[in-house]
Each structure stands twice: as C-alpha cells, then as structure tokens.
Design a protein around this motif. Structure first.
Motif, PDB file in Angstrom:
ATOM      1  N   ASP A  18       6.098  36.454  27.271  1.00 33.90           N
ATOM      2  CA  ASP A  18       5.539  34.831  27.750  1.00 33.90           C
ATOM      3  C   ASP A  18       3.909  34.801  27.726  1.00 33.90           C
ATOM      4  O   ASP A  18       3.598  34.205  27.533  1.00 33.90           O
ATOM      5  N   GLU A  19       3.516  36.802  28.241  1.00 28.47           N
ATOM      6  CA  GLU A  19       2.541  36.864  28.429  1.00 28.47           C
ATOM      7  C   GLU A  19       1.330  36.747  27.413  1.00 28.47           C
ATOM      8  O   GLU A  19       0.226  35.752  27.531  1.00 28.47           O
ATOM      9  N   SER A  22       0.951  33.141  25.753  1.00 33.84           N
ATOM     10  CA  SER A  22       0.016  32.639  26.397  1.00 33.84           C
ATOM     11  C   SER A  22      -1.167  32.582  26.616  1.00 33.84           C
ATOM     12  O   SER A  22      -1.878  32.470  26.124  1.00 33.84           O
ATOM     13  N   ARG A  25      -2.181  31.795  22.231  1.00 32.91           N
ATOM     14  CA  ARG A  25      -2.170  30.872  22.585  1.00 32.91           C
ATOM     15  C   ARG A  25      -2.788  29.825  22.901  1.00 32.91           C
ATOM     16  O   ARG A  25      -3.470  28.836  22.223  1.00 32.91           O
ATOM     17  N   ASP A  26      -2.660  29.912  24.596  1.00 30.92           N
ATOM     18  CA  ASP A  26      -3.859  29.508  25.140  1.00 30.92           C
ATOM     19  C   ASP A  26      -5.158  29.807  25.442  1.00 30.92           C
ATOM     20  O   ASP A  26      -5.380  28.960  25.498  1.00 30.92           O
ATOM     21  N   THR A  27      -5.367  30.645  25.625  1.00 29.79           N
ATOM     22  CA  THR A  27      -6.361  31.317  26.327  1.00 29.79           C
ATOM     23  C   THR A  27      -6.795  31.796  24.397  1.00 29.79           C
ATOM     24  O   THR A  27      -8.353  30.528  23.797  1.00 29.79           O
ATOM     25  N   GLY A  97      -9.333  34.948  30.612  1.00 29.62           N
ATOM     26  CA  GLY A  97      -7.326  34.376  30.348  1.00 29.62           C
ATOM     27  C   GLY A  97      -6.991  36.153  30.569  1.00 29.62           C
ATOM     28  O   GLY A  97      -5.789  35.939  29.639  1.00 29.62           O
TER      29      GLY A  97
END
Length: 134
Positions: A18-19, A22, A25-27, A97
């Motif tokens: 999950d980390e 994140s 993908r997100d950072t 991030g």
C-alpha cells in the motif's frame, strides 16, 4: 518486421504494498493499468509509458554512480525515470512523497539528473533527456 517483444515489465515483490502503490502511483505519477485484490494476493501494474532495458558492466555502473552521486552507492538494480518537468521539481515532489535524497540535481554528460531512494529502498535516477526517440 514486427518486434518480438511488445512490453518490458519490472516486477518488484514488496512487503509494504500500500505504501509503495501510494509512492509510485500518487507521488511518482505512474498510471494504473490493472489492479487486483484476491485471496491469493494483491498487486498492481503501473504504466510508465515506455520501457527499455539498459545493461552496463560493473565498471560503467561505478562511473554512473560517481557522476550522479559522487561515489558507488547503487546495487545491481536501479530505476531511471525520464521526467516531463524540470528534474529539480520532480525531485522535490518525490522527496515530499517519502523518498530520501541520495544526490541533488546535477548535470551529467547525458542529462540533468538527480538520485533518490524510494520507500522500498530502490534507487531512482530522475533524468531530463534521453537518446531514445519519443
């Protein structure tokens, strides 16, 4: 002639999925191609747009580390991501991030570069230009 290989995919087995989803993908900004959650396990495929395999010998890897970081610090695998924004801005985004700076932006003979370490310990070189055509 049609190319024999249509896609290169690097697969990382991680404990903190999950980390890292994140972070990557997100950072970093990789787009989700496919994601699954099953009794047999979870995973995600993140699309980087274009992949290439760069093979170097130990002597050249040490040279790259010397230029980008000032000394040999990488292991046998390192990611290199060509960014669409200035390298310094992309570096700051990754640091915010959860990445750790290995070396600040600098100019290498081939491109402006910086080096960070992702939350999973993977070293990532961010670079601005490539010898590959778009």
């Amino acid at each position: 002639m049609e190319k024999a290989i249509k896609e290169l995919r690097l697969i990382l087995t991680v404990d903190n999925l999950d980390e890292l989803i994140s972070f990557y993908r997100d950072t970093v900004g990789l787009e989700t191609s496919k994601e699954w959650h099953e009794e047999a396990g979870n995973g995600i495929i993140l699309d980087a747009g274009r992949a290439s395999l760069e093979l170097v010998d130990a002597k050249h890897a040490a040279r790259i580390d010397q230029i980008e970081v000032g000394g040999q610090v990488s292991g046998p695998v390192r990611l290199a991501l060509r960014v669409s924004e200035p390298v310094a801005k992309a570096t700051d985004k990754l640091l915010a991030g959860g990445a750790i700076s290995v070396a600040p932006p600098t100019t290498a003979p081939w491109s402006e570069v910086s080096r960070v370490k992702a939350p999973d310990g993977m070293q990532i070189t961010l670079f601005a230009t490539s010898t590959l055509t778009d």
